[in-house]
Motif scaffolding. Structure first.
Motif, PDB file in Angstrom:
ATOM      1  N   ALA A  50      66.564  13.084  19.370  1.00 20.87           N
ATOM      2  CA  ALA A  50      65.924  14.344  19.718  1.00 20.87           C
ATOM      3  C   ALA A  50      66.003  14.550  21.226  1.00 20.87           C
ATOM      4  O   ALA A  50      66.135  13.582  21.989  1.00 20.87           O
ATOM      5  CB  ALA A  50      64.471  14.368  19.250  1.00 20.87           C
ATOM      6  N   ILE A  51      65.893  15.815  21.622  1.00 21.63           N
ATOM      7  CA  ILE A  51      65.999  16.179  23.030  1.00 21.63           C
ATOM      8  C   ILE A  51      65.016  17.299  23.323  1.00 21.63           C
ATOM      9  O   ILE A  51      64.823  18.202  22.510  1.00 21.63           O
ATOM     10  CB  ILE A  51      67.455  16.586  23.368  1.00 21.63           C
ATOM     11  CG1 ILE A  51      67.655  16.766  24.872  1.00 21.63           C
ATOM     12  CG2 ILE A  51      67.882  17.826  22.583  1.00 21.63           C
ATOM     13  CD1 ILE A  51      69.140  16.860  25.264  1.00 21.63           C
ATOM     14  N   THR A  52      64.381  17.236  24.478  1.00 24.31           N
ATOM     15  CA  THR A  52      63.436  18.274  24.854  1.00 24.31           C
ATOM     16  C   THR A  52      64.148  19.585  25.167  1.00 24.31           C
ATOM     17  O   THR A  52      65.363  19.630  25.315  1.00 24.31           O
ATOM     18  CB  THR A  52      62.624  17.831  26.077  1.00 24.31           C
ATOM     19  OG1 THR A  52      63.543  17.442  27.117  1.00 24.31           O
ATOM     20  CG2 THR A  52      61.712  16.669  25.736  1.00 24.31           C
ATOM     21  N   TRP A  53      63.344  20.668  25.305  1.00 23.94           N
ATOM     22  CA  TRP A  53      63.950  21.978  25.509  1.00 23.94           C
ATOM     23  C   TRP A  53      64.813  22.025  26.769  1.00 23.94           C
ATOM     24  O   TRP A  53      65.828  22.707  26.814  1.00 23.94           O
ATOM     25  CB  TRP A  53      62.868  23.059  25.592  1.00 23.94           C
ATOM     26  CG  TRP A  53      62.007  22.943  26.822  1.00 23.94           C
ATOM     27  CD1 TRP A  53      60.872  22.204  26.985  1.00 23.94           C
ATOM     28  CD2 TRP A  53      62.261  23.564  28.091  1.00 23.94           C
ATOM     29  NE1 TRP A  53      60.395  22.336  28.265  1.00 23.94           N
ATOM     30  CE2 TRP A  53      61.216  23.163  28.960  1.00 23.94           C
ATOM     31  CE3 TRP A  53      63.246  24.426  28.572  1.00 23.94           C
ATOM     32  CZ2 TRP A  53      61.148  23.599  30.287  1.00 23.94           C
ATOM     33  CZ3 TRP A  53      63.178  24.863  29.888  1.00 23.94           C
ATOM     34  CH2 TRP A  53      62.137  24.440  30.724  1.00 23.94           C
ATOM     35  N   SER A  54      64.419  21.263  27.792  1.00 28.63           N
ATOM     36  CA  SER A  54      65.154  21.280  29.055  1.00 28.63           C
ATOM     37  C   SER A  54      66.319  20.296  29.073  1.00 28.63           C
ATOM     38  O   SER A  54      67.157  20.339  29.973  1.00 28.63           O
ATOM     39  CB  SER A  54      64.201  20.934  30.203  1.00 28.63           C
ATOM     40  OG  SER A  54      63.763  19.595  30.072  1.00 28.63           O
ATOM     41  N   GLY A  55      66.327  19.382  28.106  1.00 31.65           N
ATOM     42  CA  GLY A  55      67.321  18.315  28.140  1.00 31.65           C
ATOM     43  C   GLY A  55      66.904  17.147  29.014  1.00 31.65           C
ATOM     44  O   GLY A  55      67.649  16.188  29.164  1.00 31.65           O
ATOM     45  N   GLY A  56      65.696  17.216  29.543  1.00 31.49           N
ATOM     46  CA  GLY A  56      65.264  16.195  30.479  1.00 31.49           C
ATOM     47  C   GLY A  56      64.874  14.875  29.851  1.00 31.49           C
ATOM     48  O   GLY A  56      64.874  13.842  30.521  1.00 31.49           O
ATOM     49  N   SER A  57      64.530  14.895  28.582  1.00 33.25           N
ATOM     50  CA  SER A  57      64.144  13.671  27.887  1.00 33.25           C
ATOM     51  C   SER A  57      64.840  13.597  26.539  1.00 33.25           C
ATOM     52  O   SER A  57      64.996  14.605  25.858  1.00 33.25           O
ATOM     53  CB  SER A  57      62.628  13.615  27.682  1.00 33.25           C
ATOM     54  OG  SER A  57      61.952  13.535  28.920  1.00 33.25           O
ATOM     55  N   THR A  58      65.236  12.386  26.187  1.00 32.82           N
ATOM     56  CA  THR A  58      65.888  12.160  24.904  1.00 32.82           C
ATOM     57  C   THR A  58      65.245  10.966  24.201  1.00 32.82           C
ATOM     58  O   THR A  58      64.667  10.079  24.863  1.00 32.82           O
ATOM     59  CB  THR A  58      67.390  11.892  25.084  1.00 32.82           C
ATOM     60  OG1 THR A  58      67.569  10.788  25.979  1.00 32.82           O
ATOM     61  CG2 THR A  58      68.103  13.115  25.645  1.00 32.82           C
ATOM     62  N   TYR A  59      65.364  10.952  22.883  1.00 31.17           N
ATOM     63  CA  TYR A  59      64.770   9.889  22.069  1.00 31.17           C
ATOM     64  C   TYR A  59      65.766   9.524  20.979  1.00 31.17           C
ATOM     65  O   TYR A  59      66.453  10.388  20.447  1.00 31.17           O
ATOM     66  CB  TYR A  59      63.449  10.362  21.463  1.00 31.17           C
ATOM     67  CG  TYR A  59      62.446  10.782  22.510  1.00 31.17           C
ATOM     68  CD1 TYR A  59      62.450  12.078  23.018  1.00 31.17           C
ATOM     69  CD2 TYR A  59      61.529   9.878  23.015  1.00 31.17           C
ATOM     70  CE1 TYR A  59      61.556  12.476  23.999  1.00 31.17           C
ATOM     71  CE2 TYR A  59      60.627  10.258  23.995  1.00 31.17           C
ATOM     72  CZ  TYR A  59      60.653  11.558  24.487  1.00 31.17           C
ATOM     73  OH  TYR A  59      59.767  11.933  25.473  1.00 31.17           O
ATOM     74  N   ALA A  97      68.064  20.287  13.751  1.00 31.88           N
ATOM     75  CA  ALA A  97      66.822  20.980  13.484  1.00 31.88           C
ATOM     76  C   ALA A  97      66.147  21.344  14.794  1.00 31.88           C
ATOM     77  O   ALA A  97      66.378  20.713  15.823  1.00 31.88           O
ATOM     78  CB  ALA A  97      65.906  20.111  12.623  1.00 31.88           C
ATOM     79  N   ALA A  98      65.289  22.368  14.718  1.00 31.38           N
ATOM     80  CA  ALA A  98      64.580  22.865  15.896  1.00 31.38           C
ATOM     81  C   ALA A  98      63.079  22.756  15.673  1.00 31.38           C
ATOM     82  O   ALA A  98      62.583  23.042  14.574  1.00 31.38           O
ATOM     83  CB  ALA A  98      64.965  24.317  16.171  1.00 31.38           C
ATOM     84  N   ALA A  99      62.359  22.364  16.721  1.00 31.59           N
ATOM     85  CA  ALA A  99      60.916  22.175  16.608  1.00 31.59           C
ATOM     86  C   ALA A  99      60.211  22.554  17.902  1.00 31.59           C
ATOM     87  O   ALA A  99      60.787  22.504  18.985  1.00 31.59           O
ATOM     88  CB  ALA A  99      60.611  20.714  16.282  1.00 31.59           C
ATOM     89  N   LEU A 100      58.954  22.915  17.745  1.00 29.34           N
ATOM     90  CA  LEU A 100      58.051  23.136  18.872  1.00 29.34           C
ATOM     91  C   LEU A 100      56.763  22.380  18.570  1.00 29.34           C
ATOM     92  O   LEU A 100      56.086  22.716  17.595  1.00 29.34           O
ATOM     93  CB  LEU A 100      57.737  24.629  19.040  1.00 29.34           C
ATOM     94  CG  LEU A 100      58.747  25.498  19.732  1.00 29.34           C
ATOM     95  CD1 LEU A 100      58.312  26.960  19.651  1.00 29.34           C
ATOM     96  CD2 LEU A 100      58.913  25.082  21.181  1.00 29.34           C
ATOM     97  N   PRO A 101      56.378  21.383  19.379  1.00 31.53           N
ATOM     98  CA  PRO A 101      57.145  20.756  20.453  1.00 31.53           C
ATOM     99  C   PRO A 101      58.036  19.652  19.900  1.00 31.53           C
ATOM    100  O   PRO A 101      58.177  19.539  18.685  1.00 31.53           O
ATOM    101  CB  PRO A 101      56.032  20.167  21.318  1.00 31.53           C
ATOM    102  CG  PRO A 101      54.977  19.787  20.310  1.00 31.53           C
ATOM    103  CD  PRO A 101      55.034  20.833  19.239  1.00 31.53           C
ATOM    104  N   LEU A 102      58.593  18.815  20.761  1.00 31.22           N
ATOM    105  CA  LEU A 102      59.459  17.728  20.315  1.00 31.22           C
ATOM    106  C   LEU A 102      58.694  16.768  19.411  1.00 31.22           C
ATOM    107  O   LEU A 102      57.542  16.431  19.667  1.00 31.22           O
ATOM    108  CB  LEU A 102      60.021  16.974  21.513  1.00 31.22           C
ATOM    109  CG  LEU A 102      61.029  15.871  21.143  1.00 31.22           C
ATOM    110  CD1 LEU A 102      62.186  15.852  22.132  1.00 31.22           C
ATOM    111  CD2 LEU A 102      60.364  14.508  21.087  1.00 31.22           C
TER     112      LEU A 102
END
Length: 122
Positions: A50-59, A97-102
Motif C-alpha cells: 500500500a502507498i499513501t496519497w502522496s507516495g511518501g509512505s509505503t507498506y 484498490a483505493a481507500a481513505l485513509p491508508l
C-alpha cells in the motif's frame, strides 16, 4: 467515484519480473491511498502493498518485502507494482484498490479493479 483498471499481468518464470499498472479514472484519485492485494485459487484475498496519497509512505506484506515495490504517479492517475525475483507462490490474481485513509485491511477499501492474473512457473 474512482474506477480502477489493472494491467501487466502474465506468465513469467521463477526469478523473473513483472510490472503491474493500475489506471484510475476520477478527479479524486490523488486523495486516495492505494493498495495491491492478491488472491490465489481457493484462498482469501491478502494484502500485498500500500502507498499513501502522496507516495511518501509505503507498506508491504512480509512475504514480498525486498522484492516488490509500490509507487504512484498522481499526474498520470496510475499506481504501479514492480515485482522482482518472482516465486511460484506469488501466483494469484492481483487487484488494486483505493481507500481513505491508508489501510491494510481489504474490507476497508472503497474501490476495486477487476484484477489481473500473474502466473509464475517453476
Amino acid at each position: 467515484q474512482v474506477q480502477l483498471v489493472e494491467s501487466g499481468g502474465g506468465l513469467v518464470q521463477a526469478g523473473g519480473s513483472l510490472r503491474l499498472s493500475c489506471a484510475a479514472s476520477g478527479r479524486t484519485f490523488s486523495r486516495y491511498a492505494m493498495g495491491w492485494f492478491r488472491q490465489a485459487p481457493g484462498k482469501e484475498r491478502k494484502f500485498v502493498a500500500a502507498i499513501t496519497w502522496s507516495g511518501g509512505s509505503t507498506y508491504y506484506a512480509d512475504s514480498v518485502k525486498g522484492r516488490f515495490t509500490i509507487s504512484r504517479d498522481n499526474a498520470k492517475n496510475t499506481v504501479y507494482l514492480q515485482m522482482n525475483s518472482l516465486k511460484p507462490e506469488d501466483t494469484a490474481v492481483y487487484y488494486c484498490a483505493a481507500a481513505l485513509p491508508l489501510t491494510v485491511v481489504a474490507g476497508h477499501y472503497d474501490y476495486w479493479g477487476q484484477g489481473t492474473q500473474v502466473t509464475v512457473s517453476s
